[in-house]
Every structure is written in C-alpha cells, then in structure tokens.
Design a protein around this motif. Structure first.
Motif, PDB file in Angstrom:
ATOM      1  N   VAL A  48       0.842  -1.234   0.056  1.00  0.00           N
ATOM      2  CA  VAL A  48      -0.065   0.114  -0.081  1.00  0.00           C
ATOM      3  C   VAL A  48       0.899   1.235   0.086  1.00  0.00           C
ATOM      4  O   VAL A  48       2.068   1.315   0.384  1.00  0.00           O
ATOM      5  N   VAL A  49       0.291   2.216  -0.165  1.00  0.00           N
ATOM      6  CA  VAL A  49       1.043   3.663  -0.176  1.00  0.00           C
ATOM      7  C   VAL A  49       1.787   3.676   0.817  1.00  0.00           C
ATOM      8  O   VAL A  49       2.997   4.338   0.783  1.00  0.00           O
TER       9      VAL A  49
ATOM     10  N   GLU B 122      -3.612  13.217   0.927  1.00  0.00           N
ATOM     11  CA  GLU B 122      -4.206  13.321  -0.316  1.00  0.00           C
ATOM     12  C   GLU B 122      -3.225  12.629  -1.428  1.00  0.00           C
ATOM     13  O   GLU B 122      -2.216  12.926  -1.605  1.00  0.00           O
ATOM     14  N   ILE B 123      -4.061  11.491  -2.051  1.00  0.00           N
ATOM     15  CA  ILE B 123      -2.949  10.782  -3.230  1.00  0.00           C
ATOM     16  C   ILE B 123      -3.610  11.248  -4.601  1.00  0.00           C
ATOM     17  O   ILE B 123      -4.816  10.931  -4.801  1.00  0.00           O
TER      18      ILE B 123
ATOM     19  N   LEU C 204      -3.421   6.552   3.763  1.00  0.00           N
ATOM     20  CA  LEU C 204      -2.353   5.856   2.854  1.00  0.00           C
ATOM     21  C   LEU C 204      -2.391   4.288   3.177  1.00  0.00           C
ATOM     22  O   LEU C 204      -1.855   3.511   2.098  1.00  0.00           O
ATOM     23  N   CYS C 205      -2.853   3.894   4.275  1.00  0.00           N
ATOM     24  CA  CYS C 205      -2.564   2.580   4.527  1.00  0.00           C
ATOM     25  C   CYS C 205      -3.580   1.480   4.056  1.00  0.00           C
ATOM     26  O   CYS C 205      -3.754   0.436   3.820  1.00  0.00           O
ATOM     27  N   MET C 206      -4.662   2.349   3.351  1.00  0.00           N
ATOM     28  CA  MET C 206      -6.013   1.517   2.575  1.00  0.00           C
ATOM     29  C   MET C 206      -5.849   1.859   1.161  1.00  0.00           C
ATOM     30  O   MET C 206      -6.790   1.250   0.386  1.00  0.00           O
ATOM     31  N   THR C 207      -4.595   2.235   0.468  1.00  0.00           N
ATOM     32  CA  THR C 207      -4.544   2.685  -0.913  1.00  0.00           C
ATOM     33  C   THR C 207      -3.651   1.562  -1.573  1.00  0.00           C
ATOM     34  O   THR C 207      -2.587   1.836  -1.335  1.00  0.00           O
ATOM     35  N   ARG C 208      -3.916   0.659  -2.181  1.00  0.00           N
ATOM     36  CA  ARG C 208      -3.247  -0.206  -2.737  1.00  0.00           C
ATOM     37  C   ARG C 208      -2.417   0.083  -3.804  1.00  0.00           C
ATOM     38  O   ARG C 208      -2.859   0.912  -4.915  1.00  0.00           O
ATOM     39  N   MET C 209      -1.187   0.048  -3.990  1.00  0.00           N
ATOM     40  CA  MET C 209      -0.443   0.359  -5.281  1.00  0.00           C
ATOM     41  C   MET C 209      -0.912  -0.050  -6.545  1.00  0.00           C
ATOM     42  O   MET C 209      -0.800   0.128  -7.680  1.00  0.00           O
TER      43      MET C 209
END
Length: 255
Positions: free
Chosen positions: A32-33, A65-66, A73-78
């Motif tokens: 994740v990010v 903000e991505i 950040l921890c829930m946004t998968r690469m």
C-alpha cells in the motif's frame, strides 16, 4: 514476488512553505502507499514526517491526499495505479501543515467539543436503556466513524473557504448531531436543547449543499449525506417553517 520502480512526488515543507520532491522507489506486490512512504523514510528521506498508527484502516491517522483525492495511505493499494504513473502524495489541504504530510487537525477537536453530548433520560438507570434494533442499527452506522477527517478535508465549505470554519462544524460533526437527534433515548428536548436548531444556528447546517463528496471519500462507507445530513436538514426545516410545528411550540410555551 515481483517488484518494479515507481515514481513518487511527495510534498516536503512546513508552515513556511514547501513543494513536491521527486523519488524513484521500489514497489513490491501487495503493498500500500504507506509501505512506500515507510520505504522512502528508510532509504532516501529519513526526516520525512508522516502520521500513522494502526496500518489497518481503523485509527484514521494516515490521512493524506493521493493524486489530489483524500485517502488513507494504509488503505490505498499500489495495484490501483498504473506502473508508469507518477503518484503524488500531499498533506490534507483543508488544514494547516505542520511538516511534510502532517497537518494540524485541531480544528476538528474544537468542533467536537462544541456538540452537546447525549442527554440521559430522566428516571432510567444504567442497564435499563431499551431501544428498537432499527434504532441501534441507525446509530451503529455513524459510530463506525474512525475520525480520519477525510470528509472534513474534502468538504468544499471547509476546504475552499477558510472564513467558514468559525461557523461550520463540517460533515463529521453534523453527522454526530444527526445521530443524537435520531436517538430515541436522547432527552435533549426535555432539557431545553433543540438539536435541530443548534445544528442550524451553531453548527452551520445551512452551509451544506449536499454534494455527497464527504460520502464518496469515507473509508468506512458511511452514507453521511443520505442518512445523516439530509434527514437532519429535513427535520430542521420542519421545525422552523412547518406551521403546525410552529403552532404547537406556541401552545406549549403558552401553557
């Protein structure tokens, strides 16, 4: 495990100013990010400031903000990004920057203190509260909030108009007012507190124009607009403008 090199642009700076800094960093399957931010700290930018705690999407600490969208950040998968895509990570725009990705979210705690708490019903002791399951389920949805403040950040009333902050509590705390207003055991009215009126007069309910942007970014999937803000608006309008409600208030005050 396969890996590749990704390009990141991360905002660096503090209250005095700053800008985006370019990084090329290794990415592995399943990351994740937040994993990438930690790798940057370990390998290239040891002084990079970021707030985080549980890494499980339950503490709300790692809000940022991505690519311009408020996310955890921890829930946004690469894996949701293309491998050749440049990923931009910036701090929450609605709140003052402390350093790098860390912002001062004290505004939210100040607003939380302004919401009158639950008023226990008179004559009902601990362990004697009884509620319909339907009412429990309604409150339970709002109680899922992890206070990541992504809804506060994306709300344009807060985000784009600094001057509104004094008069507007934001969706997270209007949702709290709505939860209490719906609570069948809340005795606020008997105590002389009109939650609908305070929502309008003290917490800026009228500023909300129900664009649903708060609902769209909620990591817990809470239907903030549909289940909290719109019903709260409807009840506030009924109390203020419905002639029968107005007459009832007059009669009660006279008696």
């Amino acid at each position: 495990m396969s890996s590749y090199e990704a390009r990141f642009e991360v905002w660096r700076g503090d209250v005095r100013g700053g800008g985006l800094e370019d990084f090329a960093v290794e990415v592995n399957d399943g990351e994740v990010v937040l994993d990438i931010i930690h790798r940057l700290q370990a390998t290239q930018a040891p002084d990079l400031a970021v707030r985080w705690n549980c890494k499980a999407g339950k503490c709300g600490s790692c809000s940022a903000e991505i690519n311009g969208r408020p996310r955890l950040l921890c829930m946004t998968r690469m894996s949701v990004f293309e491998r050749d895509e440049t990923i931009t990570v910036t701090p929450l725009r609605a709140f003052p920057v402390i350093r790098d990705l860390v912002t001062d979210v004290g505004f939210n705690y100040a607003k939380a203190r302004q919401v009158p708490s639950f008023v226990p019903p008179e004559g009902v002791g601990p362990g004697e509260y009884r509620m319909m399951q339907e009412d429990v389920d309604r409150s339970q949805e709002f109680r899922k909030c992890i206070e990541c403040f992504l809804c506060q950040d994306t709300c344009h009333v807060v985000r784009d108009h600094e001057e509104n902050k004094q008069a507007f509590a934001g969706p997270r705390f209007l949702m709290r007012v709505a939860e209490l207003d719906m609570h069948p055991l809340d005795a606020a009215e008997e105590a002389g507190l009109d939650r609908g009126r305070t929502a309008q007069d003290d917490h800026g309910l009228g500023y909300c124009n129900i664009t649903k942007c708060c609902t769209e970014v909620c990591p817990e999937g809470i239907r903030i607009t549909d289940n909290a803000l719109i019903p709260l608006k409807e009840r506030a309008v009924d109390r203020k403008y419905d002639p029968l409600v107005w007459l009832g208030d007059k009669i009660r005050r006279r008696s």
